[in-house]
Write a protein that holds these residues in place. Structure first.
Motif, PDB file in Angstrom:
ATOM      1  N   SER A  87       0.826  -1.338  -0.154  1.00 46.98           N
ATOM      2  CA  SER A  87      -0.034   0.026   0.012  1.00 46.98           C
ATOM      3  C   SER A  87       0.851   1.218  -0.044  1.00 46.98           C
ATOM      4  O   SER A  87       0.113   2.274   0.105  1.00 46.98           O
ATOM      5  N   ILE A  88       2.353   0.950   0.077  1.00 54.20           N
ATOM      6  CA  ILE A  88       3.115   2.134   0.035  1.00 54.20           C
ATOM      7  C   ILE A  88       2.764   2.957  -1.328  1.00 54.20           C
ATOM      8  O   ILE A  88       2.876   4.342  -1.302  1.00 54.20           O
ATOM      9  N   VAL A  89       2.403   2.313  -2.362  1.00 53.73           N
ATOM     10  CA  VAL A  89       2.222   3.114  -3.731  1.00 53.73           C
ATOM     11  C   VAL A  89       0.953   3.747  -3.428  1.00 53.73           C
ATOM     12  O   VAL A  89       0.681   4.903  -3.911  1.00 53.73           O
ATOM     13  N   THR A  90      -0.080   3.333  -2.870  1.00 56.31           N
ATOM     14  CA  THR A  90      -1.126   4.007  -2.612  1.00 56.31           C
ATOM     15  C   THR A  90      -1.156   5.212  -1.817  1.00 56.31           C
ATOM     16  O   THR A  90      -1.962   6.405  -2.183  1.00 56.31           O
ATOM     17  N   ALA A  91      -0.132   5.396  -1.015  1.00 58.84           N
ATOM     18  CA  ALA A  91       0.124   6.688  -0.371  1.00 58.84           C
ATOM     19  C   ALA A  91       0.690   7.763  -1.275  1.00 58.84           C
ATOM     20  O   ALA A  91       0.600   9.097  -1.272  1.00 58.84           O
ATOM     21  N   PHE A 261      -1.474 -11.758 -12.922  1.00 59.22           N
ATOM     22  CA  PHE A 261      -0.260 -12.408 -13.516  1.00 59.22           C
ATOM     23  C   PHE A 261       0.981 -12.286 -12.834  1.00 59.22           C
ATOM     24  O   PHE A 261       1.723 -13.001 -12.702  1.00 59.22           O
ATOM     25  N   ILE A 262       1.215 -11.168 -12.176  1.00 59.29           N
ATOM     26  CA  ILE A 262       2.304 -11.141 -11.370  1.00 59.29           C
ATOM     27  C   ILE A 262       2.082 -11.963 -10.120  1.00 59.29           C
ATOM     28  O   ILE A 262       3.013 -12.491  -9.579  1.00 59.29           O
ATOM     29  N   GLY A 269       5.175 -10.880  -5.847  1.00 64.17           N
ATOM     30  CA  GLY A 269       4.316 -10.436  -4.814  1.00 64.17           C
ATOM     31  C   GLY A 269       3.578  -9.239  -5.075  1.00 64.17           C
ATOM     32  O   GLY A 269       3.740  -8.687  -6.223  1.00 64.17           O
ATOM     33  N   SER A 270       2.837  -8.833  -3.970  1.00 63.01           N
ATOM     34  CA  SER A 270       2.054  -7.605  -4.055  1.00 63.01           C
ATOM     35  C   SER A 270       2.721  -6.296  -4.227  1.00 63.01           C
ATOM     36  O   SER A 270       2.379  -5.527  -4.940  1.00 63.01           O
ATOM     37  N   VAL A 271       3.555  -6.179  -3.849  1.00 69.64           N
ATOM     38  CA  VAL A 271       4.677  -4.749  -3.758  1.00 69.64           C
ATOM     39  C   VAL A 271       4.909  -4.563  -5.438  1.00 69.64           C
ATOM     40  O   VAL A 271       4.576  -3.405  -5.736  1.00 69.64           O
ATOM     41  N   LEU A 272       5.427  -5.584  -5.963  1.00 64.86           N
ATOM     42  CA  LEU A 272       5.849  -5.239  -7.224  1.00 64.86           C
ATOM     43  C   LEU A 272       4.497  -5.125  -8.180  1.00 64.86           C
ATOM     44  O   LEU A 272       4.390  -4.200  -9.164  1.00 64.86           O
ATOM     45  N   ALA A 273       3.492  -5.820  -8.005  1.00 69.47           N
ATOM     46  CA  ALA A 273       2.107  -5.667  -8.638  1.00 69.47           C
ATOM     47  C   ALA A 273       1.560  -4.247  -8.613  1.00 69.47           C
ATOM     48  O   ALA A 273       1.289  -3.645  -9.550  1.00 69.47           O
TER      49      ALA A 273
END
Lengths: 495, 170
Positions: A87-91, A261-262, A269-273
């Motif tokens: 969720s860092i990207v959401t921030a 697909f990731i 995992g989810s961070v890369l996605a």
């Protein structure tokens, strides 16, 4: 369609619905709380699942798994502190929107993104799992062995800057799985004459120790969040904002497909996605400069990407028995503890269970979205709970939970030792997922290795004579060597 | 390619060797276990080596030991110029205290029973790490009740009879 109808009634049973609601609630809570995350929620609930039906137990844990991703966006948007790492990207865009007094827009975008990503990934799971399962049905022990090794290799290689540490922890995990009486030969291994070790190290004790105890000790040291500026605008999510977010439907679909697909690949995992979905949305946007300054499309892309990962990760888990990361490794543990062995035959042997699982995934996404939309303020206020109280309570429940599994105090000792190890590994930022993969995959890989060597009468080169094995090995070599080749090609250009 | 500056060298010299020391320690332990494994695994069965109980542990211990080789070399090469601490964030006093307290918790369950041990562990833990007595007391009471409800009433788990109370009664 008949296959899907089989699990429909099972999924809507009261026990399953209760499990889904409880699991999703726990998932959102641990997702909202920075420092805990869905892994801690899943492992703390593990001991409670042993008295449940396998489908209900899996629904409960899947609820935590998916609910955590939903909840993680809330503190990321309101406090710029992600509840889960992805969720860092959401921030990036969520917090600037909150700072402008538009938290409702950011939260609507994130939740619609999460729901959309989750739904897209479930459709792909339902379509792709039988196809992959059909291919995997032709696998023998050598192909399974090579596929499992390919999976763990991908996980280790994904920690490119910590390759040797990943390999080291994978080896330690494999070794821990060998301690105790060896099933096929009934020989004692590494018990040092200490009889409680004959049963080996309990999977639940190790996982609960590393994540439940280790993560809680770390949480205690990290200090208290500054939650003074918690501005939500209103108690529930504004419906008009939710409808407004739907104009980003293209981003939502694209990020959902990318995330699935990731998630399918072991390791990233989810961070890369989240990162890739966000980056693609930014590149394709007509206003890329607004990303990072409060564009709701960024929240949609990031959340759709990371929430598509759980269903994507279920595809290799259900069809090949290969978990892609720590959370699905724990799910694999639950399957095997209940006597269910994921693989290509699972869809044929347990169609009702798999169908129930699909429906449960769908319901989890709807439940999580509705809960957060209607109970936004109570869930957001959870971040105010002091970490010291959380740490003490989680460790206490973890220890009793570990005792409850086998009624052995020895397991509590194992968990405490694993807790110390987990604390230091998490504090140092070592790839703990490799350790969990080793613990869970160890017995599976050992079995396949023995079967393969028996087929080849002790000759390991026998696997190279099988086309499918050879193809997987070639893929593995390409994945491992490609970055080195790319780096070699780029080096002369730079110089 | 960018040139290394004195500043880069100075920064590199400050990077602690804690990670490498830990990796080297784990690797050396794996190497010792690898050497001793024929004696630590019961090989009295009739199976050939490739079907036996020793092959997989030997492979994984070899992998573990080999993956620590770079760390061992780094420790030997840089031990004179780099500090050995782990991350420089100091000693985790509160975590250490809580850990020691929780080590006493399972034996306390056997001695004074689940509810009393949980109440004591949570209360003492919170009084030290949270330092607010009324809130700590409330949380400890609620936790003890919840634990009793969840594990004894709902899951019906067997817990040993508290030997300390039995001894006092006797």
């Amino acid at each position: 369609m008949e296959f899907l109808a089989q699990g429909f009634s099972e999924a809507f049973l009261l026990s399953n619905i209760v499990a889904l609601v409880v699991g999703t609630t726990v998932g959102i809570i641990v997702g909202v709380l920075p420092g805990l995350g869905p892994m801690v929620g899943m492992v703390v609930l593990l001991p409670f699942t042993f008295s449940l039906e396998p489908s209900v137990a899996l629904s409960l844990l899947l609820g935590v798994f998916c609910g955590g991703y939903f909840g993680g966006s809330v503190p990321a948007i309101l406090l710029r502190t992600p509840g889960v790492p992805s969720s860092i990207v959401t921030a990036f865009d969520g917090f600037p929107l909150t700072a402008r007094g538009e938290a409702q827009i950011a939260l609507s975008a994130a939740l619609v993104g999460s729901l959309g990503g989750g739904l897209v990934s479930i459709v792909i799971l339902v379509v792709l799992a039988p196809l992959l399962s059909h291919v995997a049905a032709s696998f023998g022990p050598p192909e399974y062995l090579v596929a499992a090794l390919f999976g763990v290799t991908l996980v280790v290689v994904s920690f490119r800057d910590q390759l040797s540490r990943g390999l080291l922890l994978l080896g330690v995990g494999f070794f821990l799985s060998t301690v105790g009486i060896d099933g096929p030969t009934l020989s004692a291994r590494f018990t040092f004459g200490f009889w409680p070790m004959q049963n080996g190290f309990d999977l639940v004790a190790l996982v609960l120790g590393i994540f439940g105890i280790g993560q809680s000790l770390l949480l205690l040291e990290q200090g208290i969040l500054k939650t003074d500026k918690l501005d939500l605008g209103r108690n529930t999510l504004d419906f008009s904002r939710i409808v407004g977010t739907l104009r980003y439907w293209r981003t939502l679909l694209r990020s959902g497909v990318l995330g699935t697909f990731i998630g399918l690949l072991p390791g990233p995992g989810s961070v890369l996605a989240s990162f890739i979905s966000y980056d693609v949305a930014k590149r394709r946007s007509s206003d890329p400069d607004s990303f990072g300054k409060g564009n709701p499309e960024g929240c949609v892309a990031s959340e759709a990407g990371n929430n598509a990962v759980p269903a994507g990760a279920l595809i290799p888990l259900l069809t090949l028995g290969i978990p892609g990361e720590a959370l699905s490794a724990v799910l694999l543990g639950i399957f095997t503890l209940n006597g269910i062995y994921p693989g290509p035959l699972l869809l044929i042997k347990e169609p009702e269970l798999i169908s129930t699982l699909y429906w449960s995934m769908l319901l989890i996404n709807l439940i999580a979205f509705s809960m957060l939309a209607l109970l936004l303020r109570p869930f957001a206020m959870i971040v105010k709970v002091p970490p010291a109280i959380l740490a003490v309570c989680v460790i206490t429940v973890s220890l009793i939970g570990i005792y409850a599994v086998n009624s052995r105090l020895f397991d509590c000792g194992v968990a405490l030792a694993a807790g110390v190890a987990g604390y230091f590994l998490l504090r140092l930022g070592w790839p703990v997922v490799a350790l969990i993969m080793g613990i869970v995959m160890g017995p599976i890989i050992e079995d396949r290795l023995r079967q393969t060597l028996s087929l080849g009468e002790g000759n390991p080169l026998f696997v190279f004579g099988r086309p499918v094995s050879l193809t997987i090995i070639a893929l593995g070599v390409i994945v491992v060597c490609m970055p080195m080749i790319v780096a070699l090609i780029r080096r002369p250009r730079r110089s | 390619m960018s040139q290394r500056t004195d500043e880069d060298d100075a920064r590199a010299a400050k990077v602690p060797l804690g990670h490498e020391t830990l990796a080297a320690g784990v690797g050396l332990s794996a190497a010792v276990l690898f050497i001793l494994s024929p004696w630590l695994v019961d090989r009295s069965g009739p199976d050939p080596f490739y079907k036996g109980p020793l092959i997989f542990p030997m492979i994984v211990l070899a992998i573990t030991a080999l993956s620590a080789v770079p760390a061992v070399f780094r420790v030997l090469r840089l031990r004179a110029v780099r500090p050995f601490h782990i991350d420089g964030h100091g000693f985790p006093g509160r975590a250490a205290f809580l850990f020691i307290l929780m080590c006493l918790y399972p034996p306390a369950i056997a001695a004074i029973g689940l509810v009393a041990a949980t109440f004591m562990a949570v209360l003492i833990g919170l009084l030290i790490v949270y330092r607010r007595s009324w809130q700590s007391l409330a949380v400890a009471t609620v936790m003890a009740l919840l634990v009793h409800l969840a594990f004894k009433t709902f899951l019906d788990i067997w817990f040993p009879a508290p030997w300390l109370f039995e001894m006092i009664e006797a």
